[in-house]
Write a protein that holds these residues in place. Structure first.
Motif: not given
Lengths: 788, 301
Positions: A714, A718, A721, A787-788, B12-14, B18-19
């Motif tokens: 993922k 990301s 993207s 990243l959150s 955030s990606i989680h 997507g973003i």
């Protein structure tokens, strides 16, 4: 890893960088013997003599041979450009904090007794100091204006010669071209004698190149005869055969093409120990050779990869003799840019098998050179390019840097270059654009320090560092600025003045470049230089774009303006009196005012309050720059600065209203001020995109990413993207540092454990432990985006 | 319409495809003892004080009109019952040690933030995620944001405990493309013990979702808190329950972590699991395989 590559990397790591004086000695001898002859002839003869006499060597296991100096990791001194490096540091150059070079007693003697006496007072810097108008000299010494290449020649490589032409046609065919042109010259026409001399010089250079290759052929044959290992003997015989053929003749296969490329590169480096000679779009022009060999069964993918790695390693063996005083290229950066990706002549996808093989090679080698750039064209290139690129990014070597292909094409077309040439742009040094064999130099003659510009408005023309008044307009005591408009007017007046001065500086150094430092070896592969019988540093190329006015301290300027507007005028939280006092004391004892300054909105967070002011200031700078023409026509462009200029520039600037303390680095390129981008990477891209106007040329953006981004599928998706959005936003450049701050701090404490830790400083990759502490600290302070 | 926002985080990606931009709303019906965002629990603004950032300059003491800040044994202490959240101390704080969490925003304010990353949503198939706290504590406001996002073609996602009446939940679900819902424990008594509320409403709501929204992708999040929720019996029961819901349901295991501990201190609240350590990775992998044996897909982040 291939055993021979492992061996080569070990050799790189274990060989201490050293100074090589062979070139300096031979050049001095030739110059002594040729007093009175035209400069180009003297340079050409010196070059040929170096090719004939320099020490040559073939390392164990290597398949691509050739080196500009006498051994691996040796840097040849260009006496005409920078004899002063050794004059200043003869006894200390091996003791530098970073970028040390070994030098023997014998070399010291040679330098003192023979080389220095001849060249003293003859370098570019000597000419500059003795001839510059007083005010320009003062502004340069104050760091308000910056010679983008420091005390070296203004061009400093910054070309992409047409390697492909040499590979495809061979030097013999270039020689015939020159002879034809010579034969056609009517010497009764004024001006043609000059051309005749120039072309004669090019012929001498051709001889030098061919002779050098022949010497390598002989050496390989000699080595083959005594080689015991049958496999290596066969390789050496093959090398002998190749060197006997290229670069004099057209390359017949992939291996020959790589060797031909390398010989030309070596010769360019013999001509000048520059940091930036750029082979350009290697995956495009080498592909036909690769494809044919694969199709005809002469080459496997594995063998191709090994050859590519052999070539890439060689870029690391070349050393660049840097100027200690000017830290723009600390960490031994050599800026040898190669690019992959982009589009083909017909506008199709340029990505091919070689593109991926080269990414693969960069992944395996984990070396700082070559300077690896991916030209990403969102409309044409596949996602796989980004996925493969992500695999390279995540290694944390700082490679690759990404360039937005469409943005690059747009810049060039904006200069009036048609698509049929513009599509083929490649990267010049760390982030500039160029066209292989078509755009001449010098490209980056002068820079303006935007931090100083703010300072000079606040101090009414005084330099904080020395307390002395500079020859700039006195725009008034800020305490008397009744409105924000008054302040902005004063600032614009100062900026306009400094840009004019930068244009003066550019004109001056471009003239010195043209008069004293022709690029003969490079000009050989510029078809128009032969046709025009004019050097690529003298307007002989097909396109002679006006040298750019670079800038440094973009975010510092914007943040300072915003802080003044918000704190003094809009919210009236402090007075000019208070602010000036705090700045004067470098915020010491005024921590609350610094804290207040830091709370003002900061560039890089995608907050709308900044947009209008930022756009206003940038457009103003671009418009002002456009008022000035280049030496060979065209309008000058306003550009983002390259390399680590922001560190030198920062050391000349006192505290700023942005909250930045005195003498600390300025922000680099269009990156946010260190540690103030708190809204995440998407916000940074948004703000950067607002700067990437068509008029703001080739700005550079650095971003640090946390390695955890790449730990999941993922995360990689990301990233892909994210990069597509980057392309959509029209941002020209981006590069990533993927290391955690914890690791960097640990590396500061225990450098021995982190010898191979690489980071991207600003436009170039280098080993972290090779950097001075101040630059290390600066890298750590850049916000790491988690990243959150 | 206004709501109370804890924070808005971009890239955030989680938290969905997507973003995404995650909007954290304040207010949560549960009080899980392992909660890592205690500042999201209450439906009102709160003062946070991070002592590790504090330089003990004392400016806040002078700034407080209520004299609610005092120095005790060289420590700065806020008498919270006196504090009116006027924010004067935050203004004067140089080091960023003091902060008020919880900001009133209109739906339009939120949208303005969310729309900033449109270009990233379209390149990644991302969008907005409402989280918290729990969006279910501000259902009207949440539904309004979701509706407006949907009108603008922004993909929508919510993260909720599903503790609430079906009406409130359904208001949001009508504009939701992707759903995260938690099952902390399958046993109602233990659930009440660990979170303060029984899970009956939650399980009932989840069953309702599976019936009313058979096409909605749903991820059931299960916190793996050693000694509390990570026993095989609980995991088995949850796996069984989810396996009966439909193919659109997946499970995500969230290993317990301690990254929120300093927030308790910042709010002057006790943290009850001070000595608890995160579960070993191997254990999570075992649980994953175990759940998969029930035919339920498992995600791990």
């Amino acid at each position: 890893m291939f055993p021979r590559i492992e061996l080569a990397i070990k050799r790189l790591r274990e060989t201490k960088p050293s100074v090589c004086l062979e070139k300096a000695k031979i050049m001095t001898e030739v110059f002594m013997q040729t007093e009175g002859e035209p400069l180009v002839i003297r340079r050409a003869k010196a070059f040929r003599e170096i090719c004939r006499r320099k020490t040559i060597f073939i390392n164990d296991g290597e398949l691509i041979v050739g080196h500009p100096a006498s051994k691996v990791n040796a840097a040849a001194l260009d006496p005409d450009v920078k004899y002063w490096v050794l004059s200043e540091e003869l006894d200390t150059i091996h003791l530098r904090d970073t970028d040390q070079f070994l030098i023997t007693n014998e070399q010291k003697k040679l330098f003192k007794e023979f080389i220095e006496p001849y060249w003293r007072d003859k370098s570019f810097w000597d000419t500059f100091i003795s001839c510059a108008p007083e005010d320009l000299r003062q502004l340069v010494e104050a760091g308000v204006l910056i010679l983008t290449n420091g005390r070296e020649t203004p061009n400093h490589g910054l070309l992409a010669p047409n390697y492909e032409l040499i590979i495809r046609e061979g030097v013999n065919s270039v020689r015939e071209r020159i002879e034809r042109k010579l034969a056609s010259l009517d010497l009764s026409i004024p001006g043609n004698y000059e051309k005749w001399v120039y072309l004669k010089a090019l012929l001498i250079v051709c001889e030098g190149i061919v002779e050098l290759a022949k010497r390598y052929a002989l050496l390989a044959r000699e080595k083959a005869e005594v080689e015991k290992d049958p496999q290596r003997r066969e390789e050496l015989e093959k090398i002998a055969e190749i060197c006997a053929h290229v670069p004099a003749n057209p390359a017949r296969n992939f291996w020959e093409a790589l060797q031909s490329l390398w010989f030309y590169h070596v010769c360019l480096q013999i001509d000048y120990n520059d940091s930036s000679n750029n082979p350009g779009r290697v995956d495009q022009y080498l592909y036909p050779y690769y494809k044919r060999d694969i199709e005809e069964g002469r080459l496997t993918k594995e063998q191709a990869l090994e050859l590519i790695e052999c070539l890439f390693v060689k870029f690391n063996e070349i050393m660049y003799l840097s100027d200690k005083a000017y830290k723009i290229v600390a960490g031994r950066a050599r800026f040898q840019s190669i690019n992959v990706g982009g589009i083909t002549k017909n506008g199709g996808d340029g990505v091919n098998e070689l593109t991926y093989l080269m990414i693969e090679a960069m992944k395996e080698l984990k070396l700082p050179e070559p300077h690896f750039g991916i030209k990403y064209n969102k409309r044409r290139n596949p996602d796989l390019l980004l996925i493969k690129a992500a695999e390279l990014v995540m290694l944390g070597t700082g490679h690759p840097q990404f360039f937005n292909d469409e943005a690059g094409i747009k810049y060039l077309m904006g200069w009036g270059i048609p698509f049929e040439d513009a599509y083929n742009w490649s990267v010049n040094s760390c982030k500039d654009l160029t066209l292989m064999g078509k755009i001449g130099g010098p490209r980056i003659p002068a820079s303006i320090n935007l931090g100083s510009a703010v300072e000079l408005v606040l101090t009414n023309g005084m330099l904080r560092k020395t307390g002395s008044r500079l020859p700039v307009p006195q725009t008034g005591d800020p305490r008397n600025f009744k409105t924000f408009e008054d302040f902005k007017k004063a600032l614009k007046r100062q900026l306009a003045y400094l840009i004019k001065k930068a244009a003066e500086l550019a004109n001056m150094v471009e003239t010195i470049q043209e008069e004293k430092y022709p690029y003969l070896v490079a000009s050989l592969s510029f078809e128009d230089c032969i046709e025009n019988a004019r050097d690529c540093m003298a307007g002989g190329a097909k396109y002679n774009i006006a040298g750019e006015i670079s800038s440094v301290g973009h975010a510092d300027l914007i943040n300072s303006v915003i802080a003044v507007k918000k704190l003094i005028y809009d919210e009236k939280r402090i007075t000019w009196e208070q602010l000036l006092e705090a700045l004067d004391k470098n915020f010491e004892g005024y921590e609350d005012i610094q804290a207040l300054c830091l709370t003002a909105p900061k560039y890089g967070n995608d907050v709308p309050e900044i947009d209008e002011i930022a756009a206003d200031v940038i457009q103003f700078l671009c418009q002002e720059t456009k008022k000035y023409s280049g030496r060979y026509g065209g309008k000058r462009v306003f550009a983002g600065a390259a390399a680590a200029v922001h560190i030198y520039a920062g050391s000349c600037v006192g505290a700023l209203p942005s909250g930045r303390k005195a003498w600390t680095p300025l922000s680099d390129g269009i990156s946010p001020m260190q540690g103030t981008d708190v809204n995440g990477p998407t916000a940074v891209l948004k703000d950067a995109s607002k700067c990437c106007l068509d008029v703001f040329y080739a700005p550079l953006l650095n971003m640090k990413l946390d390695p955890s981004l790449f730990r999941s599928e993922k995360g990689i998706q990301s990233f892909v993207s994210f990069m597509k959005a980057w392309a959509d936003l029209g941002i020209y450049h981006i590069q990533f540092n993927v290391v955690s701050p914890e690791v960097l701090r640990e590396a500061q404490v225990r450098p021995e454990k982190y010898r191979d830790l690489m980071v991207r400083v600003s436009g170039y990759c280098t080993y972290f432990v090779d950097l001075p502490k101040e630059i290390q600290d600066e890298i750590i302070s850049r916000t790491t985006h988690r990243l959150s | 319409m206004k709501g109370l926002i804890l924070n808005i985080e971009r890239f955030s990606i989680h938290d969905g495809p997507g973003i995404r931009t995650v909007v954290f709303l304040k207010g949560c019906p549960l009080r899980c003892i392992w909660c890592s965002t205690p500042d999201g629990q209450n439906m009102f603004p709160e003062l946070e004080y991070f002592s590790h950032k504090c330089i003990k300059c004392g400016r806040c003491i002078d700034a407080c009109p209520k004299k609610a800040i005092v120095k005790l044994n060289d420590e700065i202490v806020t008498l919270r019952y006196e504090c009116t959240l006027c924010g004067k101390c935050v203004e004067k704080c140089l080091s960023g040690a003091r902060k008020i969490v919880g900001k009133e925003m209109t739906v339009e304010d939120v949208l303005k933030e969310v729309e900033k990353d449109m270009v990233f949503y379209s390149s990644s198939g991302g969008g907005v995620t409402l989280s918290g706290g729990d969006p279910i504590s501000q259902p009207e406001f949440s539904a309004a944001i979701l509706k407006m996002c949907r009108e603008r073609g922004i993909n929508t996602c919510i993260e909720t405990s599903a503790y609430g009446d079906w009406g409130s939940l359904a208001k949001m679900l009508a504009y939701t493309d992707f759903l995260y819902v938690d099952i902390k424990h399958i046993d109602p008594l233990k659930h009440k013990k660990f979170t303060g509320k029984s899970n009956r409403k939650i399980l009932k709501n989840i069953e309702n979702i599976s019936k009313s929204y058979p096409d909605m992708p749903v991820v059931v999040r299960v916190p793996v808190v050693p000694g509390y929720t990570d026993d095989m019996e609980n995991i088995r029961a949850i796996a069984l329950f989810v396996s009966g819901l439909g193919k659109n349901f997946k499970i995500e295991l969230l290993p317990y972590h301690r990254l929120g501990i300093h927030r308790y201190e910042a709010l002057s609240r006790p943290y009850l699991l001070r000595d608890l350590m995160p579960p070993p990775h191997e254990h999570i992998k075992t649980l994953k395989r175990f759940i998969e044996s029930y035919g339920v897909k498992v995600i791990m982040s």
